[in-house]
Write a protein that holds these residues in place. Structure first.
Motif, short mmCIF file in Angstrom:
data_model
loop_
_atom_site.label_atom_id
_atom_site.label_comp_id
_atom_site.label_asym_id
_atom_site.label_seq_id
_atom_site.Cartn_x
_atom_site.Cartn_y
_atom_site.Cartn_z
N ILE A 6 71.50 -11.15 10.93
CA ILE A 6 71.39 -11.26 12.38
C ILE A 6 72.75 -11.69 12.90
O ILE A 6 73.26 -12.76 12.54
CB ILE A 6 70.32 -12.28 12.79
CG1 ILE A 6 69.01 -12.03 12.03
CG2 ILE A 6 70.10 -12.23 14.29
CD1 ILE A 6 68.34 -10.72 12.32
N VAL A 7 73.35 -10.86 13.74
CA VAL A 7 74.72 -11.08 14.20
C VAL A 7 74.74 -11.14 15.72
O VAL A 7 74.31 -10.19 16.39
CB VAL A 7 75.66 -9.95 13.71
CG1 VAL A 7 77.10 -10.26 14.08
CG2 VAL A 7 75.53 -9.75 12.20
N ASN A 8 75.24 -12.23 16.27
CA ASN A 8 75.36 -12.37 17.72
C ASN A 8 76.76 -12.01 18.17
O ASN A 8 77.72 -12.73 17.87
CB ASN A 8 75.02 -13.79 18.15
CG ASN A 8 75.12 -13.96 19.66
OD1 ASN A 8 74.96 -13.01 20.41
ND2 ASN A 8 75.40 -15.18 20.10
N ILE A 61 73.21 -8.36 18.16
CA ILE A 61 72.96 -8.65 19.57
C ILE A 61 74.24 -8.40 20.35
O ILE A 61 75.28 -9.02 20.08
CB ILE A 61 72.50 -10.11 19.77
CG1 ILE A 61 71.46 -10.52 18.71
CG2 ILE A 61 71.98 -10.31 21.18
CD1 ILE A 61 70.24 -9.65 18.68
N LEU A 62 74.20 -7.48 21.30
CA LEU A 62 75.34 -7.11 22.12
C LEU A 62 75.01 -7.35 23.59
O LEU A 62 73.89 -7.74 23.93
CB LEU A 62 75.70 -5.65 21.88
CG LEU A 62 76.05 -5.27 20.44
CD1 LEU A 62 76.03 -3.76 20.26
CD2 LEU A 62 77.42 -5.83 20.08
N ASP A 63 75.97 -7.10 24.47
CA ASP A 63 75.75 -7.28 25.91
C ASP A 63 75.13 -6.05 26.56
O ASP A 63 74.00 -6.07 27.00
CB ASP A 63 77.07 -7.61 26.61
CG ASP A 63 77.45 -9.07 26.49
OD1 ASP A 63 76.56 -9.89 26.17
OD2 ASP A 63 78.63 -9.40 26.69
N ASP A 64 75.94 -4.98 26.64
CA ASP A 64 75.60 -3.84 27.48
C ASP A 64 75.35 -2.58 26.65
O ASP A 64 76.11 -2.26 25.73
CB ASP A 64 76.72 -3.56 28.48
CG ASP A 64 77.01 -4.77 29.35
OD1 ASP A 64 76.04 -5.36 29.88
OD2 ASP A 64 78.20 -5.14 29.49
N LEU A 71 67.42 -0.20 25.81
CA LEU A 71 67.48 -1.64 25.60
C LEU A 71 67.87 -1.96 24.16
O LEU A 71 68.31 -3.07 23.86
CB LEU A 71 66.14 -2.28 25.93
CG LEU A 71 65.55 -1.99 27.32
CD1 LEU A 71 64.28 -2.79 27.53
CD2 LEU A 71 66.56 -2.25 28.42
N GLY A 72 67.70 -1.00 23.28
CA GLY A 72 68.06 -1.15 21.88
C GLY A 72 67.90 0.19 21.19
O GLY A 72 67.15 1.04 21.65
N LEU A 85 70.47 -2.32 17.12
CA LEU A 85 71.29 -2.91 18.18
C LEU A 85 70.38 -3.36 19.32
O LEU A 85 69.48 -2.63 19.72
CB LEU A 85 72.31 -1.89 18.70
CG LEU A 85 73.25 -1.27 17.67
CD1 LEU A 85 74.22 -0.30 18.36
CD2 LEU A 85 74.02 -2.34 16.90
N VAL A 86 70.64 -4.56 19.82
CA VAL A 86 69.88 -5.14 20.92
C VAL A 86 70.85 -5.47 22.04
O VAL A 86 71.85 -6.15 21.81
CB VAL A 86 69.16 -6.43 20.46
CG1 VAL A 86 68.44 -7.08 21.63
CG2 VAL A 86 68.20 -6.14 19.32
N PHE A 87 70.56 -4.97 23.23
CA PHE A 87 71.48 -5.15 24.36
C PHE A 87 70.92 -6.22 25.28
O PHE A 87 70.04 -5.97 26.11
CB PHE A 87 71.69 -3.82 25.08
CG PHE A 87 72.20 -2.74 24.16
CD1 PHE A 87 73.48 -2.82 23.63
CD2 PHE A 87 71.39 -1.69 23.77
CE1 PHE A 87 73.95 -1.84 22.76
CE2 PHE A 87 71.85 -0.71 22.90
CZ PHE A 87 73.14 -0.79 22.39
N ALA A 88 71.44 -7.45 25.12
CA ALA A 88 70.86 -8.62 25.79
C ALA A 88 71.00 -8.55 27.30
O ALA A 88 70.03 -8.79 28.03
CB ALA A 88 71.51 -9.89 25.24
#
Length: 241
Positions: A6-8, A61-64, A71-72, A85-88
């Protein structure tokens, strides 16, 4: 056991918030998902400036989002392993919780990493339907908390067994027990991919009528888009992240 890094890399998600999120996701996988599906994973939080083990799957976890309305979605690591990929910020701007998106992507990656599993429902000797083996799509509007962290609901194996309809006592079809029937039953906002065998129409999406229009067209790079492509075109791009 599968290991997932899990990478932020998001600027709006504090690194100090990540241990609680990873603990909640780990509890969901170990205590809720694995007993139902027989698929377990160890989640390792990796420091922002560190390089994950190349043999581990990843959830980043990414921004945009770099894909409209996504959304991912999924691609592969440099070594060819699944990466979600998760776009917070995109998720928050859409009015959703990024931790729910992270849970959704994680569970679907674990259940069907190659995005090639389906359930066949035979209508006659010459026709039938294939349903995509996606474990969160049908109930994606439902979330529940683990230690205060919202995570995604998910369907149970019974959901993919149409013969369980009408059984007494009724089987639970999702973890939060919101569904009352197996596939192709959907909660509001849910959807499922379906392929009508022999019709030549390819993959289509069965949706709830109250679903928002943005869900109608699969985003480039998404699990649904990849499933709709012939195998010869199903090439995930290696990640540059």
């Amino acid at each position: 056991m599968i290991t997932v890094a899990i990478v932020n890399q998001s600027s709006i998600v504090a690194d100090t918030a990540m241990p609680a999120v990873v603990d909640a996701l780990q509890r969901q996988v170990h205590e809720h998902f694995a007993p139902a599906w027989g698929i377990d994973a160890a989640l390792n939080l990796v420091a922002r400036d560190a390089m994950p083990d190349p043999t581990w799957w990843r959830l980043v976890i990414l921004d945009d989002s770099d894909q409209a309305d996504a959304l991912g979605y999924h691609e592969t690591t440099a070594s060819g392993l699944p990466q979600g990929l998760v776009f917070a910020r995109t998720t928050q701007e859409d009015g959703e919780k990024w931790t729910v998106t992270a849970s959704h992507e994680l569970l679907e990656m674990l259940a069907d990493p190659e995005i090639n599993l389906t359930v066949f429902v035979q209508d006659s000797d010459e026709s039938g339907r294939l349903y995509a083996y996606e474990v969160c799509d049908a109930v994606e509007s439902v979330a529940y908390p683990i230690d205060g962290v919202p995570v995604s609901d998910f369907v149970l194996p019974s959901y993919f067994e149409p013969g369980t309809a009408g059984a007494t006592p009724a089987a639970p079809f999702d973890y939060c027990q919101q569904l009352t029937m197996p596939l192709p039953s959907l909660l509001p906002g849910g959807y499922i991919g379906m392929y009508q065998v022999g019709m030549g129409a390819g993959w289509t999406q069965i949706t709830d009528l109250r679903m928002r229009p943005r869900r109608m067209v699969p985003a480039a790079g998404s699990r649904r888009m990849r499933r709709m492509l012939p195998r010869r075109r199903q090439v995930w791009r290696p990640s540059a992240r």
